[in-house]
Design a protein around this motif. Structure first.
Motif, short mmCIF file in Angstrom:
data_model
loop_
_atom_site.label_atom_id
_atom_site.label_comp_id
_atom_site.label_asym_id
_atom_site.label_seq_id
_atom_site.Cartn_x
_atom_site.Cartn_y
_atom_site.Cartn_z
N TRP A 147 24.98 -19.62 -21.49
CA TRP A 147 24.52 -20.93 -21.97
C TRP A 147 23.00 -20.94 -22.05
O TRP A 147 22.43 -21.38 -23.05
CB TRP A 147 25.01 -22.04 -21.02
N PHE B 219 20.93 -21.24 -25.54
CA PHE B 219 20.10 -22.44 -25.72
C PHE B 219 18.68 -22.02 -26.12
O PHE B 219 18.05 -22.65 -26.97
CB PHE B 219 20.07 -23.28 -24.45
N ALA C 28 18.41 -29.59 -21.50
CA ALA C 28 19.70 -28.89 -21.59
C ALA C 28 19.67 -27.59 -20.80
O ALA C 28 20.60 -27.28 -20.04
CB ALA C 28 20.05 -28.63 -23.06
N GLY D 162 19.51 -28.40 -17.14
CA GLY D 162 20.82 -28.89 -16.70
C GLY D 162 21.78 -27.76 -16.40
O GLY D 162 22.62 -27.85 -15.49
N VAL D 163 21.66 -26.69 -17.15
CA VAL D 163 22.55 -25.54 -16.96
C VAL D 163 22.23 -24.80 -15.66
O VAL D 163 23.13 -24.28 -15.01
CB VAL D 163 22.43 -24.59 -18.18
N TRP E 85 20.76 -34.84 -17.51
CA TRP E 85 21.77 -35.45 -18.39
C TRP E 85 21.14 -36.65 -19.11
O TRP E 85 21.25 -36.80 -20.33
CB TRP E 85 22.93 -35.90 -17.51
N PHE F 48 22.77 -28.70 -28.41
CA PHE F 48 22.60 -28.84 -26.96
C PHE F 48 23.53 -29.83 -26.25
O PHE F 48 24.16 -29.47 -25.25
CB PHE F 48 21.14 -29.20 -26.66
N THR F 49 23.57 -31.07 -26.74
CA THR F 49 24.26 -32.12 -25.97
C THR F 49 25.69 -31.75 -25.63
O THR F 49 26.09 -31.75 -24.45
CB THR F 49 24.25 -33.44 -26.76
N LEU G 78 26.10 -28.68 -23.35
CA LEU G 78 25.79 -28.96 -21.94
C LEU G 78 27.02 -29.59 -21.28
O LEU G 78 27.36 -29.27 -20.13
CB LEU G 78 24.58 -29.90 -21.85
N TYR H 18 29.56 -26.96 -20.63
CA TYR H 18 29.17 -26.21 -19.43
C TYR H 18 29.58 -26.96 -18.16
O TYR H 18 30.14 -26.38 -17.23
CB TYR H 18 27.65 -25.97 -19.44
#
Lengths: 105, 576
Positions: free
Chosen positions: B78, B82, B112, B115-116, B128, B229-230, B233, B236
């Protein structure tokens, strides 16, 4: 946002590299595309006898039937396209239905 | 220095670049940052891959441990994809002179990535929400028509974040204050809330409309960035928190099917791609539901290639919109004459999403379908095959056919700008490389969460996949020949968002009108009642009133008595 320069309708603005793709507009090619697709289906139907499924534990019930994937592809595609008419009549509204303008920026 | 960097979440670097971008007035510097920041982040991830155990960082905030960096094999692919998407987007938008877009794109992208690589639900919530807030500017850049869509997008995503936080709080409470983001499951109410929060961002059925609403209205470059991305994510987060939850198999299967029916009647090709995106997410969610090693590898691989080929398709339609001024199928056709390179790149994207052998999805989607088959969910496999034929229809045939071939619309425009062509060319090359039988797919498989034993290029896989695709092409040609294939017509296709955009809106307007009318009529009645009550009170309590006749203290005595009673009641209640 956009650069719509020179939207003309003449043939003088055809891109030089497009000549390699002009065959796609040939009426004979367009007319015979159906034969190409049918030929592909036939070829890969026959090839399934050359490359059969070998692992019975990892086979779906329809994998025992030669050409099953072609049938699934054909029927599924037809269902999707044939549903378009009734769905369009049911779900279509004027473009400014929500009063927010269209989608093109 | 390297030891320090390995503990820094790579997303932070991109976010920092985004903040700097907001204050830099020079176009070239901003664009350099947009491209260099994801390259640096990618390098950091690569470094972390070499020393995975050192790549973690914990920050103590009060009683809560916040894991700002948590590297593992699931996050690897991811993170890398990204960063790749960030570089492609930077190139694609190189011509665009807009500081707001550059800054918001970087912060969104960084959120993003961050967040991963975070390791707890609180940090996930922060990124988020940051992703939601930063990305809305990309929608609003689409112009006045995008304003309402942007507001809806923001409201829905902030609501998703609120649900995520509520779910995290409940989940953490139930686990003795442990907010670590691992396998969550659906055993607790917190888990259910977290699933719904992720489902909103992932486009679960009936929660999906923000995607088809906002993406086609965003700017040319904005849509490309948003598509990467959105939703991924969210995939994931689902993969980490809900792998193996069987309900996801059926939700995913539903997600693959319903967009197909909307895509076939939609005229706006960017909205067709938004439905197509929803359909592809369905395959991923289905794989997460299966949750086996093979399925999770397939999901990770599908995410990687999907980010690339979906970006490519959105880029090609963005280039068409940029040059022609519309992405409506009914207004397009024959554009290969003006935009031959864009045409070829779009065809590569179409072949990739349709999973033609030698093109991207062929080596990943089959892993998901096979994993469903190996678990003996035959009905679901049939649904996925139906959806695969649907993908061939809307993204494999409809998008390139109506934009670049079909009838000649007569429009002659310039080819896309060089930077767009470079971005599309790189994405197209990646689509081919990642599925190439020599070194290509092996490289992709080497980055997957677990060791891969799946072999995509077997005789029967190639043969059956070609059977399905050629049969779909034959059906297309036959339906065209029989003049049954529908022409594209301009219209607004209503979806489930009709509930809040039309019905809900009308309901609010009706309630408002009724309230105004009621207030007008009730006002008169209220005035009469107040007037009457006042008169009665005056007659009773005034110095000349009834009470004053026997009790001179009159009104004051009554008020004092009432206050005493009130104090007694309050005192009594506080002692309970």
């Amino acid at each position: 946002m956009r650069d719509q320069t020179d939207i003309s309708t003449g043939d003088d603005k055809i891109h030089p590299a497009a000549r390699y793709l002009m065959w796609t507009a040939n009426s004979g090619v367009v007319r015979n595309f159906i034969r190409f697709a049918l030929g592909g289906v036939t070829l890969f139907f026959l090839l399934q006898f050359v490359f059969p499924f070998t692992d019975p534990k990892h086979m779906a019930p329809w994998d025992h039937v030669p050409g099953a994937w072609a049938v699934i592809g054909f029927v599924s595609y037809c269902i999707v396209v044939l549903s378009a008419g009734p769905l369009f009549r049911w779900l279509s509204r004027p473009e400014d239905y929500y009063g927010e303008g269209g989608t093109d920026g | 220095m390297a030891d320090f960097l390995i503990q820094v979440n790579p997303g932070f670097i991109i976010i920092l670049a985004g903040i700097i971008c907001a204050f830099v007035p020079i176009h070239g510097v901003r664009k350099s940052l947009v491209i260099i920041a994801p390259i640096i982040a990618g390098w950091m991830i690569y470094n972390a891959l070499r020393e995975p155990l050192a790549a973690s960082h914990v920050m103590q905030v009060g009683p809560i441990e916040l894991i700002t960096m948590n590297f593992d094999r699931l996050a690897l692919l991811w993170g890398l994809v990204f960063c790749l998407a960030g570089i492609l987007n930077g190139l694609y938008a190189f011509h665009e002179k807009c500081g707001l877009t550059d800054s918001s794109a970087l912060i969104y992208m960084g959120s993003a990535v961050a967040g991963v690589f975070v390791g707890d639900l609180i940090m996930l919530f922060i990124f988020w929400e940051l992703a939601a807030i930063s990305s809305v500017f990309l929608i609003w850049k689409g112009g006045r028509k995008a304003y309402a869509s942007g507001l809806r997008y923001l409201a829905i995503h902030v609501f998703s974040g609120v649900l995520l936080l509520a779910g995290a709080a409940m989940y953490g409470q139930a686990n003795g204050g442990d907010y670590t983001f691992g396998l969550i499951g659906l055993d607790s109410p917190g888990g259910v809330l977290l699933l719904v929060a992720m489902g909103i961002k992932c486009g679960f059925p009936f929660l999906h409309n923000w995607m088809q609403d906002a993406y086609p209205k965003a700017s040319v470059t904005g849509t490309v960035i948003l598509s990467a991305f959105t939703t991924k994510l969210a995939v994931y987060a689902l993969a980490r928190g809900f792998a193996g939850e069987s309900v996801l198999i059926y939700i995913g299967a539903a997600m693959t099917v319903f967009p197909v029916f909307f895509a076939v009647i939609e005229n706006d090709l960017r909205r067709v791609l938004a439905y197509s995106l929803n359909n592809q997410l369905g395959f991923m969610v289905c794989g997460i539901g299966v949750g086996t090693t093979m399925a999770m590898n397939g999901v990770a691989g599908q995410v990687a290639v999907h980010v690339i080929f979906k970006s490519l398709l959105f880029m090609s339609m963005g280039a068409v919109l940029y040059r022609v001024g519309t992405a409506k199928a009914s207004e397009l056709g024959g554009l290969f004459r003006s935009m031959p390179f864009t045409t070829v790149f779009c065809l590569v994207g179409a072949a990739s999403i349709a999973a033609f052998p030698l093109f991207a999805a062929f080596v990943t989607k089959a892993m998901i379908i096979s994993s469903v088959l190996y678990e003996h969910h035959y009905a679901v496999v049939l649904v996925l095959l139906f959806a695969s034929a649907g993908v061939m229809e809307h993204s494999g045939i409809k998008v390139p056919y109506f934009a670049f071939f079909s009838h000649d619309s007569g429009k002659r425009v310039e080819e896309a700008p060089w930077n767009m062509l470079v971005a599309m060319g790189l994405a197209a090359a990646m689509c081919i490389f990642l599925a190439f039988p020599v070194y290509g797919y092996h490289f992709l498989y080497s980055l997957m969460p677990s060791e891969v034993t799946y072999e995509p290029y077997t005789g029967n896989h190639i043969v059956t996949q070609f059977q399905l695709l050629f049969a779909a092409m034959f059906a297309f040609a036959l339906l065209k020949r029989l003049k049954i294939y529908p022409d594209e017509r301009r219209a607004e296709i209503i979806d489930f968002d009709w509930i809040y955009r039309r019905l809900g809106y009308q309901l609010v307007r009706w309630t408002d009108a009724m309230w105004t009318r009621l207030a007008f009529h009730s006002g008169r009645v209220r005035d009469d009642v107040v007037k009457h009550v006042n008169a009665r009170l005056y007659h009773v309590f005034s110095p000349a009133g009834t009470f004053s006749a026997s009790a001179p203290s009159g009104l004051a005595a009554v008020l004092t008595g009432s206050m005493l009673v009130l104090v007694l009641i309050v005192e009594y209640l506080t002692r309970l």
